[in-house]
Design an enzyme around this catalytic site. Sequence first.
Site, PDB file in Angstrom:
ATOM      1  N   CYS A  63       0.828  -1.178   0.046  1.00 39.91           N
ATOM      2  CA  CYS A  63       0.121   0.010   0.028  1.00 39.91           C
ATOM      3  C   CYS A  63       0.862   1.230  -0.069  1.00 39.91           C
ATOM      4  CB  CYS A  63      -0.948   0.103   1.091  1.00 39.91           C
ATOM      5  SG  CYS A  63      -2.182   1.206   1.098  1.00 39.91           S
TER       6      CYS A  63
ATOM      7  N   HIS B 241      -3.863  -5.324   1.161  1.00 44.02           N
ATOM      8  CA  HIS B 241      -3.269  -5.756   2.571  1.00 44.02           C
ATOM      9  C   HIS B 241      -3.402  -7.246   3.211  1.00 44.02           C
ATOM     10  CE1 HIS B 241      -2.245  -1.420   3.863  1.00 44.02           C
ATOM     11  NE2 HIS B 241      -3.218  -1.232   3.308  1.00 44.02           N
TER      12      HIS B 241
ATOM     13  N   GLU C  32      -1.590  -8.579   5.222  1.00 44.70           N
ATOM     14  CA  GLU C  32      -1.353  -8.530   6.646  1.00 44.70           C
ATOM     15  C   GLU C  32      -2.628  -8.177   7.393  1.00 44.70           C
ATOM     16  OE1 GLU C  32      -0.835  -6.227   4.747  1.00 44.70           O
ATOM     17  OE2 GLU C  32      -0.822  -4.186   5.867  1.00 44.70           O
TER      18      GLU C  32
END
Lengths: 281, 979
Positions: free
Chosen positions: A111, A236, A238
């Site tokens: 990002c 994302h 994560e």
Amino acid sequence: MTRTISSHAGTTRQDVITEKALIMSGYGINSELETKDALSRAGMDADIVHINDLIDRKYQMTDYRLLVFPGGFSYGDDTGAGNAYANRVRNNLWNDLTEFLEDDNLVLGICNGFQILANLGLVPAFDKHYKRDIALMPNRKGVLECRYVTIKPAHESLWTKGIERIVCPVSHGEGNFSCSKEILQRLKNQKMIAFTYCRDDMRPADGEYPYNPNGSTADIAGITSADGKVLAMMPHPERAMEFVNQYDWTLQKEKLRRKQLLVPAESLNMKLFHNIVEYFR
Amino acid sequence: MAYVHRIEVQYKNDPRLEVRTDRIRSLGFSIEKLHVVDVYTISTNTRDFSAEELREIGNQLANPVVQTFTVDKATITYFDTAIEVGFLPGVTDNVGTTARQTIEDYIHRKFEPGEAVYSSHLYFVCGKLSADALQNLAVTLGNPLINRVHIKSRESYGTKGMDIIVPIVELHELPAAELVDLDLDDQDLIRIGKEGIIDCETGQRRGPLALDLDQLHTIRDYFAKKGRKPTDVEIESLAQTWSEHCKHTIFASPMDDDMPKGLYKTCIQAATNKIRVEKGENDICLSVFSDNSGGIIFDDQYLVTHKVETHNSPSALDPFGGALTGIVGVNRDTIGFGLGAKPCINIYGFCVGDPKTNPILYRGKDKSNPILSPRRILDGVVAGVGVGGNCSGIPTPQGFVWFDDRYVGKPLVFAGTVGIMPRSDGTRNLYEKRAIPGDLIVMIGGRVGKDGIHGATFSSEALDPGSPVTAVQIGDPITQKKLSDVLVKEARDCGLYNSITDNGAGGISCSVAEMAKECNGCHVLLDKVPVKYPGMAPWEIWISESQERMTLAVPPEKLDEFMELLRRREVEATVIGTFTDSGRCVVEFHGSVVMDIELSFLHDGLPVKHLLTQPPALITPGPEPRCPDHLDETIKAILSRMNICSKEFISIQYDHTVQGGHVIGPVQGLGRVQGMATLTKVISASKKGVGLSQGIFPSYSEIDPYQMAIACIDTAIRGLIALGIPLETIAILDNFCWCSSDDPGRLAQLKSAAVGCYDGSTGFKTPFISGKDSMFNDFSGFDEHNNPVKVSVPPTLLVSSIGIHPDVTKAVSLDAKLEGDLVYLIGETHVELGGSEYYTHLGYCGGIVPGLDIVAMKSRYQRLSGAILHDLVASAFPVTHGGLVIALAKVAIAGKIGMDVTISGDMRPDYLLFSETLGRFIVTIAPDKKRSFELAMGSDATLIGRVTGKNLQITGKAFRISIPVSELETVYKKPFGGY
């Protein structure tokens, strides 16, 4: 293979490798903790280091094998997302960074990290030439978009090995991948497109909102550098490490339960981080 | 000698061109295109830049892949009119600051005071607009309170382009304290209270102190006894500390004969105290009411905090800036809790007028100072909370919007933050703090300007073009993010400070004086406070509300380490004095004492007011409306009401996934429906999660404020129960936003609502842990014919809830899951439609709002959350605004699947469908769980049908409705589809 859902980070951790990751922070980067957590779950320890501590030589980039630029809003996206942070890196840490890239090391940008890497020219970096060739423009809708998207690998690489798809959030105001036709052709020819946005059924998004959430050229969600050592992506993974982080997990849970199946603890997105650790193992 | 350069950056192919143009066209401007250019005006005194340097600076500020830039040359393009929008002097300019930092990094030299980069937007309008329309467009693109706007036609733009403007602040004040004479007759004292002290320099009044005659007499007598005249610093300081905002005088004052201790102590605090005693060992509270936020137990290791603030007046003037400072301000209530909690979830709530309307009202006479349109306010506050949360890396999953035309003059903006912190660091409880005599007073974060001094009144009179803007503050989330990170991720855990608090209302005058209570004294050197621009008077520095600042008590032996850490994180920190045990608040400015007041007088000296209430006449409802013939059409109409339909456009522009804890988000199910509650993991290694919900029923207030409060509490709790959160873990927060609180009728309603809070809270044993009130949400102005107009918000109570989910993997969402699942209604339906969305839709008020049998509900809620935690439930959703049929519709839309239900009973069909009886849920379960579920729920659960097909089908005794779910989805999503 499923694990029971009650197990969490720490208890599911695999053998930890000795190579460590350096996660950049400071000036509005904000996803450093969950990024560290993702790597830790996969078996890699990481230090979160404020960029000023690198500039002040309190930490050395060369002590690490993986450099991560995590998500965030460095400098509030002022003067273009990732731009001001990239300028800070370029104006203060450029030699360390190029040295780091010469060795057998990996760089990951997610990002805001992608935006920083693009402004630094670490991707695409054709012929190790670090200049700005691609841009992440403001989303076509003009505002930040936070939603779960499905992406699929365009090519197999050390990063994407064994990944069928990743379903995880995007959350950015400037993720609209843009480049010239020539650059796009080179990205395709050299198999540098890492991930593309697609529909739930894996068909290409073909630029259609919301599957392609920002208007990106060729549905591009992530690319690697020409040498393959740098991965930069907008979504994302994560943020959706656990099964319960997935958008439709309550429905999936019901479906599994009716089939008397166990509910997994991790999401399939963790494969990306396992791949990183495997590279060093 | 000033060197000024101007860099203009433009997209080669602007991706937002279409959206931007469409938006402006949708506001009624017949333009063809609206281009925008980013402008940076660089102003230096000590050195100039070479052409080559400027080109490189341009390169660093632009992206050559997709942008072009010019240096000291006008952008040449096709257009009809150019409009440049920049900031007025003194307004926070975040983009300019970032550009400055980039340039500093590049030239390896810091800018000197007075040197800066100013950002602005240059709009190129294609399309012919009338002069009037252009003016309107300029006001739409900028806000006259914070922006400077310059318009040029194509001809006057020529090849030279726009004029170069450097919005530097120029002050010519004598920075010294002045003595104030209070030996005046009452008329003059009243004027001082209402309009402020007369400034010696200008002869103008400085702006309202909001001190009444009684208070001014008390102050006069205090200083008479001391044998000296007060300084302006002392008067301004007392006005801040004694303000309604800081002392909550209406909630604190004795009321009638039966509440000598006032509403807060009698209804709110007493409820919590009672619950804590009753719960004994199971008390969940760790820190209530005394700190910046309230704190409850998360688990053995961690606690969570919650606080909800309002930022109404600033948001009326500058919706974006007001909402932004609202959310980053409440973040500081988290960072300022105990020794510093980490903000981990933001919540929001907006009460605004109908964005389709455009009421013409003015703050001043003769059509001066018009109010902003509801659409403008909605767009602004939505963006403000978004930018605040997004830039700070705090997820914002939970929130609501409530529409009512009584909010047109004064919108309500609620902003809340949940924080997480370890309960102890091994040596001390992190939720406790105490400044110690000898500790240094350290102010950290942003610099002090005239921001927020005396609010709007003052600013609208300040006409000198060089004066800084004071009406509204614009937040700088990145400065705060740096501050937050260094505190809660580093300094706290190194034990570098003993106490900390936020600089909010009243600035350091309140924060330092508040902390001084912990050690009983302070000595401040006001001239040490870093300022944004020279020339500020000491009283201004003392009470300024400039944002992104906190005050800490740092022990001398830790000072070097603390200052070094903050320097490395580029967070400005300055020692501004010492905490003492003198019992006094002493302030010096350049060697002379400008304030010396006993803390006891400062904090407790204000005269007691006795409030009297007078219940207003009961509302007499008219004849009941008749049942409509086409119920399906009515259902669709209610589903598309603004208070009920989807506002997903807000949810998706708020990052609700950062920090990686998303479990149940703001939109749920394949059909994407907004839920009543959200669930977030805040500790990765724990299976626990934090549930948040809200309850608000402004439409019940005028009918029955007591039941309104109960409804708010019940709804806020019920949202969490439906996720599977046990009642025992839930705490609640109150935010009263009242109107005309000097009116005995309004005070009577307030008293009823507060009693409702007591009964609701103690009934459910859910303690209040924090609260805030805003008592005068009234707009007083004029219509276009100069007739005075007063628009007061409906008495509004927001109850926010926080609860701890024991195992998030057991949580359920609201969407119907699988074909064949059974549908249950939990709870009965009564004819209670007063203030309901249905009656409001019909233009009817009604006399009976929903009541509640709390004892019965407690047991029901415990059983339902238990059933969820035992995996017996597939989906659960509370029945709230709009009633049973709306809840059924949302469950079906979210699941993208039909339901076939039958509802028994003789009640009138429309009442059955739309009554807002509290305490109810729609639950779906897997068929094989039928026995265990029914056993668990007992008679509370009624099997009403099955999940099946593609229609929502409802059969009653005298009616039958069948509507395709796809049609319901369209209706639900249409109203804000274009936002």
